[in-house]
Scaffold this active site. Structure first.
Site, PDB file in Angstrom:
ATOM      1  N   CYS A  75      45.025 -17.190   8.788  1.00 54.55           N
ATOM      2  CA  CYS A  75      46.446 -16.875   8.958  1.00 54.55           C
ATOM      3  C   CYS A  75      46.678 -16.203  10.309  1.00 54.55           C
ATOM      4  O   CYS A  75      46.455 -15.001  10.474  1.00 54.55           O
ATOM      5  CB  CYS A  75      46.948 -15.976   7.833  1.00 54.55           C
ATOM      6  SG  CYS A  75      48.716 -15.615   7.983  1.00 54.55           S
ATOM      7  N   CYS A  80      49.172 -13.215  10.393  1.00 53.95           N
ATOM      8  CA  CYS A  80      48.572 -11.998   9.838  1.00 53.95           C
ATOM      9  C   CYS A  80      47.534 -11.418  10.795  1.00 53.95           C
ATOM     10  O   CYS A  80      47.453 -10.197  10.970  1.00 53.95           O
ATOM     11  CB  CYS A  80      47.959 -12.275   8.472  1.00 53.95           C
ATOM     12  SG  CYS A  80      49.186 -12.702   7.196  1.00 53.95           S
TER      13      CYS A  80
END
Length: 175
Positions: free
Chosen positions: A134, A137
């Protein structure tokens, strides 16, 4: 089970991974991480990977080196990132940006009080976010870690740990 025991099941194709595991767990003191950071990150990763033998091996390595709250925080990081990494990776990858404007509506109360130092929990979350791929993130966690004066070496070592533990689980699975 120990890391040494776990390495026995990696096969010839896992030779480099065996060496990397030895280097990783044989050099905790020179990693730049505290034991709480090192073992909390390792536990977060193996809980995310889900290999029961690897979990047992890392838990055995951590035994007596960390407090019980670190285990709970590692489980929290693995669980929250399992949710957040899917959602925020979707937002990042979707070309339709209307979804980015919508409220997530996901409960993440545990992040406010993870049971360990905020920077340590961010390090656990970063490593799991890298494992789960991700980018949104990853950027967020790196930014927070840098604001908490966590060194680039520690950040890099957490990602190398994710790579090595993921390779170990893969080598064992295909042995």
């Amino acid at each position: 089970m120990s890391i040494a025991d776990y390495k026995q099941g990696l096969g010839d194709h896992g030779k480099d991974t065996k060496l990397n595991l030895s280097n990783l767990f044989g050099n905790v003191d020179t990693s730049g991480m505290t034991p709480t950071q090192f073992f909390g990150t390792a536990l977060s990763l193996v809980y995310s990977i889900g290999d029961a033998d690897l979990i047992a091996a890392v838990e055995a390595e951590a035994d007596g080196k960390i407090e019980e709250n670190v285990i709970g925080a590692a489980k929290l990081a693995a669980t929250l990132m399992a949710m957040n990494n899917v959602y925020y990776r979707f937002l990042h990858l979707s070309t339709d940006k209307q979804f980015s404007k919508m409220p997530a509506g996901l409960r993440m109360n545990g992040m406010a009080n993870p049971g360990v130092d905020k920077a340590d929990f961010e390090l656990y979350s970063l490593a799991v976010s890298a494992l789960n791929g991700c980018g949104m993130c990853i950027d967020s966690h790196v930014g927070v870690l840098l604001k908490h004066d966590i060194s680039a070496q520690v950040i890099q070592n957490s990602i190398k740990m994710a790579a090595v533990l993921n390779a170990a689980a893969t080598a064992r699975r295909i042995a």
